[in-house]
Design a protein around this motif. Sequence first.
Motif, mmCIF file in Angstrom:
data_model
loop_
_atom_site.group_PDB
_atom_site.id
_atom_site.type_symbol
_atom_site.label_atom_id
_atom_site.label_comp_id
_atom_site.label_asym_id
_atom_site.label_seq_id
_atom_site.Cartn_x
_atom_site.Cartn_y
_atom_site.Cartn_z
ATOM 1 N N LEU A 198 21.326 -2.655 22.790
ATOM 2 C CA LEU A 198 21.128 -3.705 23.784
ATOM 3 C C LEU A 198 20.226 -4.773 23.172
ATOM 4 C CD1 LEU A 198 21.241 -4.891 26.675
ATOM 5 C CD2 LEU A 198 19.339 -3.364 27.268
ATOM 6 N N TYR A 199 20.658 -6.021 23.260
ATOM 7 C CA TYR A 199 19.819 -7.128 22.802
ATOM 8 C C TYR A 199 20.061 -8.335 23.687
ATOM 9 C CZ TYR A 199 23.877 -9.236 20.370
ATOM 10 O OH TYR A 199 25.092 -9.811 20.061
ATOM 11 N N SER A 200 19.196 -9.317 23.578
ATOM 12 C CA SER A 200 19.377 -10.555 24.338
ATOM 13 C C SER A 200 19.353 -11.734 23.375
ATOM 14 C CB SER A 200 18.292 -10.716 25.407
ATOM 15 O OG SER A 200 17.038 -10.950 24.806
ATOM 16 N N ASN A 201 19.992 -12.789 23.802
ATOM 17 C CA ASN A 201 20.005 -14.008 22.984
ATOM 18 C C ASN A 201 19.989 -15.226 23.888
ATOM 19 O OD1 ASN A 201 20.222 -15.696 20.660
ATOM 20 N ND2 ASN A 201 22.380 -15.996 21.166
ATOM 21 N N THR A 202 18.999 -16.067 23.708
ATOM 22 C CA THR A 202 18.944 -17.341 24.420
ATOM 23 C C THR A 202 18.940 -18.515 23.446
ATOM 24 O OG1 THR A 202 16.513 -17.239 24.517
ATOM 25 C CG2 THR A 202 17.716 -16.311 26.380
ATOM 26 N N THR A 203 19.225 -18.236 22.171
ATOM 27 C CA THR A 203 19.304 -19.305 21.171
ATOM 28 C C THR A 203 20.460 -20.233 21.513
ATOM 29 O OG1 THR A 203 18.588 -17.685 19.527
ATOM 30 C CG2 THR A 203 19.401 -19.801 18.709
ATOM 31 N N THR A 204 20.191 -21.519 21.608
ATOM 32 C CA THR A 204 21.237 -22.462 21.993
ATOM 33 C C THR A 204 22.165 -22.770 20.826
ATOM 34 O OG1 THR A 204 19.965 -24.433 21.405
ATOM 35 C CG2 THR A 204 19.650 -23.527 23.624
ATOM 36 N N GLN A 205 23.366 -23.196 21.157
ATOM 37 C CA GLN A 205 24.309 -23.597 20.119
ATOM 38 C C GLN A 205 23.794 -24.799 19.342
ATOM 39 O OE1 GLN A 205 27.374 -22.914 23.361
ATOM 40 N NE2 GLN A 205 28.725 -23.130 21.582
ATOM 41 N N GLU A 206 23.138 -25.707 20.030
ATOM 42 C CA GLU A 206 22.590 -26.879 19.345
ATOM 43 C C GLU A 206 21.549 -26.470 18.319
ATOM 44 O OE1 GLU A 206 21.684 -30.483 17.890
ATOM 45 O OE2 GLU A 206 23.410 -29.940 19.148
ATOM 46 N N LEU A 207 20.693 -25.501 18.657
ATOM 47 C CA LEU A 207 19.694 -25.041 17.698
ATOM 48 C C LEU A 207 20.358 -24.389 16.498
ATOM 49 C CD1 LEU A 207 16.849 -24.536 16.732
ATOM 50 C CD2 LEU A 207 16.751 -22.521 18.220
ATOM 51 N N MET A 208 21.395 -23.607 16.712
ATOM 52 C CA MET A 208 22.065 -22.968 15.580
ATOM 53 C C MET A 208 22.739 -23.996 14.685
ATOM 54 S SD MET A 208 23.403 -19.236 16.844
ATOM 55 C CE MET A 208 23.790 -19.541 18.565
ATOM 56 N N ARG A 209 23.234 -25.075 15.270
ATOM 57 C CA ARG A 209 23.803 -26.148 14.446
ATOM 58 C C ARG A 209 22.717 -26.825 13.623
ATOM 59 N NH1 ARG A 209 27.292 -26.886 19.130
ATOM 60 N NH2 ARG A 209 25.833 -28.401 20.028
ATOM 61 N N GLN A 210 21.502 -26.875 14.143
ATOM 62 C CA GLN A 210 20.390 -27.446 13.390
ATOM 63 C C GLN A 210 19.937 -26.509 12.271
ATOM 64 O OE1 GLN A 210 17.237 -28.477 16.132
ATOM 65 N NE2 GLN A 210 18.615 -29.621 17.473
ATOM 66 N N LEU A 211 19.983 -25.219 12.521
ATOM 67 C CA LEU A 211 19.511 -24.248 11.531
ATOM 68 C C LEU A 211 20.452 -24.116 10.343
ATOM 69 C CD1 LEU A 211 18.243 -21.375 13.860
ATOM 70 C CD2 LEU A 211 16.857 -23.027 12.600
ATOM 71 N N PHE A 212 21.755 -24.343 10.575
ATOM 72 C CA PHE A 212 22.756 -24.147 9.525
ATOM 73 C C PHE A 212 23.535 -25.445 9.343
ATOM 74 C CE2 PHE A 212 21.978 -20.014 11.461
ATOM 75 C CZ PHE A 212 21.667 -19.244 10.345
ATOM 76 N N SER A 213 23.202 -26.145 8.291
ATOM 77 C CA SER A 213 23.828 -27.435 8.024
ATOM 78 C C SER A 213 25.336 -27.289 7.871
ATOM 79 C CB SER A 213 23.234 -28.045 6.750
ATOM 80 O OG SER A 213 23.852 -29.261 6.436
ATOM 81 N N GLY A 214 26.086 -28.155 8.550
ATOM 82 C CA GLY A 214 27.534 -28.133 8.440
ATOM 83 C C GLY A 214 28.203 -27.030 9.240
ATOM 84 N N LEU A 215 27.468 -26.319 10.082
ATOM 85 C CA LEU A 215 28.035 -25.232 10.874
ATOM 86 C C LEU A 215 29.132 -25.756 11.794
ATOM 87 C CD1 LEU A 215 27.675 -22.178 11.772
ATOM 88 C CD2 LEU A 215 26.258 -23.088 13.629
ATOM 89 N N THR A 216 30.295 -25.105 11.750
ATOM 90 C CA THR A 216 31.403 -25.435 12.652
ATOM 91 C C THR A 216 31.318 -24.527 13.876
ATOM 92 O OG1 THR A 216 32.813 -26.092 10.801
ATOM 93 C CG2 THR A 216 33.897 -25.585 12.895
ATOM 94 N N ASP A 217 31.221 -25.130 15.036
ATOM 95 C CA ASP A 217 31.055 -24.365 16.279
ATOM 96 C C ASP A 217 32.428 -24.088 16.891
ATOM 97 O OD1 ASP A 217 30.394 -23.274 18.716
ATOM 98 O OD2 ASP A 217 28.845 -24.745 19.178
ATOM 99 N N ARG A 218 32.857 -22.834 16.802
ATOM 100 C CA ARG A 218 34.128 -22.411 17.384
ATOM 101 C C ARG A 218 33.909 -21.399 18.520
ATOM 102 N NH1 ARG A 218 37.684 -24.307 13.457
ATOM 103 N NH2 ARG A 218 36.956 -24.163 11.298
ATOM 104 N N ALA A 219 32.701 -21.360 19.048
ATOM 105 C CA ALA A 219 32.348 -20.308 20.006
ATOM 106 C C ALA A 219 32.640 -20.665 21.457
ATOM 107 C CB ALA A 219 30.871 -19.950 19.856
ATOM 108 N N GLY A 220 33.018 -21.912 21.713
ATOM 109 C CA GLY A 220 33.196 -22.286 23.107
ATOM 110 C C GLY A 220 31.846 -22.334 23.807
#
Length: 207
Positions: free
Chosen positions: A4-26
């Motif tokens: 069991l884990y939780s995640n509240t990391t936003t998609q925008e933050l993950m795009r900032q953390l990984f340059s060029g990240l393609t967001d296909r997660a909906g």
Amino acid sequence: MCNLYSNTTTQELMRQLFSGLTDRAGNLAPGQFYPDQQGAIVRHGADTGLELVKARWGMPSPPGVLKTQRDPGVTNVRNLSSPHWRRWLRPGHRCLVPLTSFAEPVKGGNQWFTSVDTDAHMFFAGIEVRGWTSVRKVKDGETTDDLFAFLTCAPNAEVGAIHPKAMPVILTEPEEWETWLLAPVEVAATLQRPLPDGTLQLVPTPI
């Protein structure tokens, strides 16, 4: 075992953390994640670069442990020398699983853990496989899914006081994320280690 884990990391933050990240997660809603549910992972794209997608939590089980056709999946991976897991340790099958807190079971519920450093970004060191066909639930019959799990290791002091057998492998530094995703397996495997003592705090509810 962390199931069991939780995640509240936003998609925008993950795009900032990984340059060029393609967001296909909906749409990625924050929340708690249990085995066999869809969670976010950062993985290698089919062509180049990294992509953010959803995958089902639970890698294929070793055939020898299955009693029926149904395979509920393996959520935590410890023995990297096993031939069953070695095939998925190449860089192309490694992924990062974002989290903000994780739980270990205790009598009457769960004990939650999160980083002492509120600015830290945590990722499980994960492995993934795409397009795997199996029977996850008898009522659904065969399904074809993208699957993931994450590594475990000996616990640090905070987790060991609650769960003395293991804790998830958590990576908090960009250099670690890059090493896990890209380095030869012999180098990447050195990251299968606990967080230093004192870096996690116990909290009553998920973060």
